[in-house]
Write a protein that holds these residues in place. Structure first.
Motif, PDB file in Angstrom:
ATOM      1  N   LEU A  71       8.504  10.924  -8.445  1.00  0.00           N
ATOM      2  CA  LEU A  71       7.272  11.374  -7.757  1.00  0.00           C
ATOM      3  C   LEU A  71       7.353  10.937  -6.385  1.00  0.00           C
ATOM      4  O   LEU A  71       6.784  11.679  -5.628  1.00  0.00           O
ATOM      5  N   LEU A  72       7.621   9.910  -6.240  1.00  0.00           N
ATOM      6  CA  LEU A  72       7.480   9.049  -4.857  1.00  0.00           C
ATOM      7  C   LEU A  72       8.688  10.035  -3.965  1.00  0.00           C
ATOM      8  O   LEU A  72       8.177  10.446  -2.777  1.00  0.00           O
ATOM      9  N   GLU A  73       9.717  10.037  -4.579  1.00  0.00           N
ATOM     10  CA  GLU A  73      10.857  10.776  -3.903  1.00  0.00           C
ATOM     11  C   GLU A  73      10.349  12.323  -3.533  1.00  0.00           C
ATOM     12  O   GLU A  73      10.853  13.034  -2.644  1.00  0.00           O
ATOM     13  N   ARG A  74       9.540  12.934  -4.596  1.00  0.00           N
ATOM     14  CA  ARG A  74       9.351  14.197  -4.466  1.00  0.00           C
ATOM     15  C   ARG A  74       8.227  14.520  -3.314  1.00  0.00           C
ATOM     16  O   ARG A  74       7.730  15.600  -3.091  1.00  0.00           O
ATOM     17  N   GLY A  75       7.810  13.318  -2.808  1.00  0.00           N
ATOM     18  CA  GLY A  75       6.396  13.492  -1.928  1.00  0.00           C
ATOM     19  C   GLY A  75       5.279  13.595  -2.519  1.00  0.00           C
ATOM     20  O   GLY A  75       4.208  14.042  -1.860  1.00  0.00           O
ATOM     21  N   GLU A  76       5.043  12.923  -3.648  1.00  0.00           N
ATOM     22  CA  GLU A  76       3.862  12.816  -4.457  1.00  0.00           C
ATOM     23  C   GLU A  76       3.414  11.388  -4.534  1.00  0.00           C
ATOM     24  O   GLU A  76       3.264  10.969  -5.644  1.00  0.00           O
ATOM     25  N   PRO A  77       3.055  10.632  -3.698  1.00  0.00           N
ATOM     26  CA  PRO A  77       3.103   9.280  -3.784  1.00  0.00           C
ATOM     27  C   PRO A  77       1.666   8.821  -4.481  1.00  0.00           C
ATOM     28  O   PRO A  77       1.553   7.755  -5.228  1.00  0.00           O
ATOM     29  N   GLN A  78       0.463   9.570  -4.448  1.00  0.00           N
ATOM     30  CA  GLN A  78      -0.822   9.401  -5.197  1.00  0.00           C
ATOM     31  C   GLN A  78      -0.417   9.561  -6.624  1.00  0.00           C
ATOM     32  O   GLN A  78      -1.163   8.876  -7.477  1.00  0.00           O
ATOM     33  N   ALA A  79       0.458  10.839  -6.813  1.00  0.00           N
ATOM     34  CA  ALA A  79       0.657  10.888  -8.430  1.00  0.00           C
ATOM     35  C   ALA A  79       1.523   9.609  -8.796  1.00  0.00           C
ATOM     36  O   ALA A  79       1.272   9.138 -10.167  1.00  0.00           O
ATOM     37  N   ALA A  80       2.396   9.257  -7.992  1.00  0.00           N
ATOM     38  CA  ALA A  80       3.356   7.900  -8.559  1.00  0.00           C
ATOM     39  C   ALA A  80       2.330   6.672  -8.911  1.00  0.00           C
ATOM     40  O   ALA A  80       2.698   6.137  -9.589  1.00  0.00           O
TER      41      ALA A  80
ATOM     42  N   ALA B  78       3.997   4.715   1.852  1.00  0.00           N
ATOM     43  CA  ALA B  78       4.105   6.373   1.992  1.00  0.00           C
ATOM     44  C   ALA B  78       2.505   6.762   2.281  1.00  0.00           C
ATOM     45  O   ALA B  78       2.421   7.794   2.688  1.00  0.00           O
ATOM     46  N   LEU B  79       1.478   6.091   1.654  1.00  0.00           N
ATOM     47  CA  LEU B  79       0.240   6.421   1.736  1.00  0.00           C
ATOM     48  C   LEU B  79      -0.647   6.148   3.022  1.00  0.00           C
ATOM     49  O   LEU B  79      -1.700   6.157   3.288  1.00  0.00           O
ATOM     50  N   GLY B  80       0.159   5.194   3.788  1.00  0.00           N
ATOM     51  CA  GLY B  80      -0.303   4.681   5.161  1.00  0.00           C
ATOM     52  C   GLY B  80      -1.100   3.522   4.864  1.00  0.00           C
ATOM     53  O   GLY B  80      -2.097   3.399   5.684  1.00  0.00           O
ATOM     54  N   GLN B  81      -0.865   2.747   3.810  1.00  0.00           N
ATOM     55  CA  GLN B  81      -1.624   1.599   3.336  1.00  0.00           C
ATOM     56  C   GLN B  81      -0.832   0.154   3.585  1.00  0.00           C
ATOM     57  O   GLN B  81       0.043   0.210   3.028  1.00  0.00           O
ATOM     58  N   THR B  82      -1.549  -0.837   4.288  1.00  0.00           N
ATOM     59  CA  THR B  82      -0.943  -2.024   4.144  1.00  0.00           C
ATOM     60  C   THR B  82      -1.831  -2.936   3.495  1.00  0.00           C
ATOM     61  O   THR B  82      -2.845  -2.876   3.281  1.00  0.00           O
ATOM     62  N   ASP B  83      -1.526  -3.966   3.497  1.00  0.00           N
ATOM     63  CA  ASP B  83      -2.141  -5.333   2.870  1.00  0.00           C
ATOM     64  C   ASP B  83      -2.711  -4.997   1.504  1.00  0.00           C
ATOM     65  O   ASP B  83      -3.758  -5.028   1.064  1.00  0.00           O
ATOM     66  N   VAL B  84      -1.701  -4.432   0.583  1.00  0.00           N
ATOM     67  CA  VAL B  84      -1.948  -4.310  -0.679  1.00  0.00           C
ATOM     68  C   VAL B  84      -1.588  -5.142  -1.724  1.00  0.00           C
ATOM     69  O   VAL B  84      -0.995  -5.995  -1.747  1.00  0.00           O
ATOM     70  N   ASP B  85      -2.527  -5.180  -2.483  1.00  0.00           N
ATOM     71  CA  ASP B  85      -2.536  -6.261  -3.671  1.00  0.00           C
ATOM     72  C   ASP B  85      -1.704  -5.351  -4.649  1.00  0.00           C
ATOM     73  O   ASP B  85      -1.813  -4.279  -5.222  1.00  0.00           O
ATOM     74  N   VAL B  86      -0.904  -6.376  -5.452  1.00  0.00           N
ATOM     75  CA  VAL B  86      -0.051  -5.686  -6.559  1.00  0.00           C
ATOM     76  C   VAL B  86      -0.788  -5.943  -7.866  1.00  0.00           C
ATOM     77  O   VAL B  86      -1.328  -7.098  -8.202  1.00  0.00           O
ATOM     78  N   PRO B  87      -1.117  -5.012  -8.504  1.00  0.00           N
ATOM     79  CA  PRO B  87      -2.079  -5.018  -9.914  1.00  0.00           C
ATOM     80  C   PRO B  87      -1.420  -5.702 -10.814  1.00  0.00           C
ATOM     81  O   PRO B  87      -0.050  -5.535 -11.119  1.00  0.00           O
ATOM     82  N   ALA B  88      -1.924  -6.520 -11.773  1.00  0.00           N
ATOM     83  CA  ALA B  88      -1.425  -7.268 -12.813  1.00  0.00           C
ATOM     84  C   ALA B  88      -0.743  -6.532 -13.858  1.00  0.00           C
ATOM     85  O   ALA B  88      -0.081  -6.817 -14.746  1.00  0.00           O
ATOM     86  N   GLN B  89      -1.465  -5.179 -14.052  1.00  0.00           N
ATOM     87  CA  GLN B  89      -0.948  -4.415 -15.202  1.00  0.00           C
ATOM     88  C   GLN B  89       0.570  -3.723 -14.665  1.00  0.00           C
ATOM     89  O   GLN B  89       1.163  -3.361 -15.934  1.00  0.00           O
ATOM     90  N   LEU B  90       0.997  -4.118 -13.780  1.00  0.00           N
ATOM     91  CA  LEU B  90       2.470  -3.719 -13.448  1.00  0.00           C
ATOM     92  C   LEU B  90       3.581  -4.656 -14.421  1.00  0.00           C
ATOM     93  O   LEU B  90       4.781  -4.369 -14.446  1.00  0.00           O
TER      94      LEU B  90
END
Length: 582
Positions: free
Chosen positions: A515-524, A552-564
């Motif tokens: 999905l990211l490669e396809r240009g759909e970062p929000q869906a990814a 890709a969403l133009g967001q920085t300083d992002v927390d990685v969620p525990a559910q990953l």
């Protein structure tokens, strides 16, 4: 009074799911020739496991040969207290080398960190010699073909357990190895860490050198995250942990000339405690106190042909806190190291056919050859059996045009790849027209040659729909198509339509990458956020994908969620001493 007993203990065992039919050569999440695993059953089965106990007036030590020869428990008889963490079940979790780590007791690893036979049975013997009881556990390990034996012994008046490890290399090549003794202790906020002063390497979200202060009291309540400590220059070589609320603790001492390594691993209080709960039947945390003949987990050394290594260490249970600077190194009279048994290959389904091949080859009688294992069985020729390559070549020639011939050639190629002879393996695989050969060839072209077009062709040659859609093969092919580039997006999408009902961690991860490669970062992002991933230590593919999505969403300083399901530790530690046998 010395007592030796043996019995079968019913235990709750959570079965594990193998990763798939492709051998673990060049597998980032496995170690050849062992099967690796992707998940653990939520509901356990009841299994009876072999237990051997040695005891004197003061201590009862129980060892489980069916769990890699680990110490299952140490009972201080006067108080009735168990000194080691009891997980309550055998519940493997994802951590290298096999993605099947179990907590509790004392694990002794060789030749790689976290012994690959934690959930396998090994050989064991026990006997009384003079005024001392001995248990020996070990095997000839299948990766390199080296012998390992761990000896546990208890004298009539001992209030400590003596542990002696012996490693021998009977092969014609030097091999890398490491070893750590890993004792798990029940953790409480008041658990006290009694460790040497001096510089330590701290492994948390960063790797840094800091100092352990002799003038400070350290308790579990002082730590709010998972982290490990390796002692660089300890001022004393005894260490341990004591928990006042439990009224018990365990200490370790060894000759630093033999066993200089000292490590402490903890989950802390708070956000990382749940990582400890995964391995146990109840929500209880534990701490690991470790020792080894090397200074750090990133270290390894070589055992030369005919070489032997032996080191001895001592575990001291206690119902009161001890001063580590007042502990003396015990000096029990042990049997001569020459009497320590060196065990042969363990009797397992994954070793039996290959030993039969070697026997047939040695006799020169092809009628003695067994039927080759099915490719789907996960039974791969051990790289540690040095003569097996020649024996498999002989088996293939003996079979000729019969149905077994191509399969023997496939296993010869697998053995070649498992021993690091990649070019020879690829050439042989090119001549084998079997789905299993195409599957391994596709991986080797991608990982070894970076020839993505050839890798794609190999995967396209697989005829069986079941092989094509097995998640392991599906992911392998998707990695190859992704490496080729955007021209494969439509093909990848078509494949994903065939598995869109499966809730597999690996498929979800690869779908988000698509999905990211396809240009759909929000869906990814939504896919990763909504999927329930299993936890895995020291793997960061989903974390890196999450960061790329937010970039890709133009967001920085992002927390990685525990559910990953991935920890936030800095990358460190040689769980595998090399990617291929040497």
């Amino acid at each position: 009074m010395l007592i030796l007993t043996e019995w079968k203990e019913p235990m709750l065992v959570h079965e594990v799911q193998p990763s798939g039919p492709v051998p673990t050569v060049c597998d980032d999440e496995g170690i050849y020739p062992y099967t690796s695993f992707t998940s653990t059953a939520e509901r356990p089965a009841l299994r009876k496991l072999r237990m051997i106990a040695i005891e004197n007036e003061w201590l009862k030590v129980t060892v489980c040969p069916d769990l890699g020869g680990k110490i299952h428990s140490i009972l201080e008889k006067a108080s009735g207290k168990q000194m080691l963490f009891d997980a309550g079940s055998v519940r493997p979790v994802r951590i290298l080398p096999r993605m099947a780590f179990i907590s509790g007791g004392i694990e002794v690893s060789f030749p790689i960190a976290h012994t690959p036979v934690q959930i396998e049975a090994v050989h064991a013997r026990a006997e009384q010699i003079g005024d001392r009881l001995y248990i020996w556990c070990g095997e000839r390990e299948v990766r390199y073909g080296m012998h390992w034996t761990v000896e546990y012994s208890l004298g009539e008046q001992d209030r400590f357990l003596t542990q002696r490890a012996t490693f021998v290399n009977p092969t014609s090549q030097p091999h890398a190895w490491m070893s750590w003794s890993n004792a798990a202790l029940a953790a409480r906020p008041d658990s006290e860490f009694h460790f040497p002063a001096g510089p330590v390497l701290r492994h948390a979200d960063v790797l840094e050198e800091t100092a352990w202060d002799a003038g400070r009291d350290y308790r579990l309540a002082d730590f709010d995250r998972m982290q490990g400590f390796f002692w660089r220059k300890p001022d004393v070589h005894a260490f341990g942990m004591f928990t006042p609320s439990l009224g018990c603790g365990l200490y370790h001492i060894a000759d630093p000339a033999q066993t200089p390594g000292i490590k402490l691993w903890l989950y802390g209080l708070g956000r990382h405690e749940s990582w400890a709960h995964q391995t146990a039947y109840r929500k209880e945390s534990y701490v690991e106190i470790q020792a080894g003949p090397l200074l750090e987990q990133a270290d390894n050394t070589k055992l030369q042909p005919g070489g032997r290594h032996t080191h001895t260490e001592f575990w001291i249970p206690s119902t009161e806190r001890l001063n580590i600077r007042e502990l003396s190194l015990p000096a029990p009279q042990l049997v001569d190291v020459g009497r320590v048994p060196l065990f042969d290959w363990a009797d397992r389904a994954v070793t039996a056919p290959w030993l039969a091949v070697l026997d047939a080859y040695g006799s020169g009688d092809a009628s003695l050859l067994p039927t080759p294992p099915e490719p789907e069985s996960g039974c791969w020729p051990p790289s540690g059996m040095e003569q097996l390559g020649a024996a498999l070549q002989w088996a293939a020639r003996s079979a000729g045009d019969a149905a077994d011939g191509p399969l023997w050639s496939y296993y010869q190629a697998v053995w070649l790849a498992g021993t690091g002879l990649m070019d020879e393996a690829i050439r042989l695989l090119q001549s084998v027209q079997l789905d299993c050969a195409f599957a391994l060839l596709g991986r080797l072209y991608r990982e070894i040659k970076q020839d993505y077009a050839a890798s794609r062709t190999a995967y396209d040659s697989i005829e069986s729909a079941a092989w094509q859609l097995h998640p392991q093969l599906f992911i392998e092919r998707d990695l190859t198509l992704d490496a080729i580039g955007r021209i494969t997006l439509e093909e990848r999408e078509d494949w994903f339509k065939l598995v869109d009902s499966l809730q597999d961690d690996g498929l979800a991860e690869r779908k988000a990458a698509l999905l990211l490669e396809r240009g759909e970062p929000q869906a990814a992002k939504a896919l990763l956020a909504e999927h329930r991933f299993g936890c895995i230590h020291q793997r960061y593919e989903r974390t890196m994908l999450w960061m790329r999505i937010h970039e890709a969403l133009g967001q920085t300083d992002v927390d990685v969620p525990a559910q990953l399901g991935e920890d936030d530790l800095a990358i460190y530690g040689a769980y595998r001493v090399s990617d291929t046998p040497e």
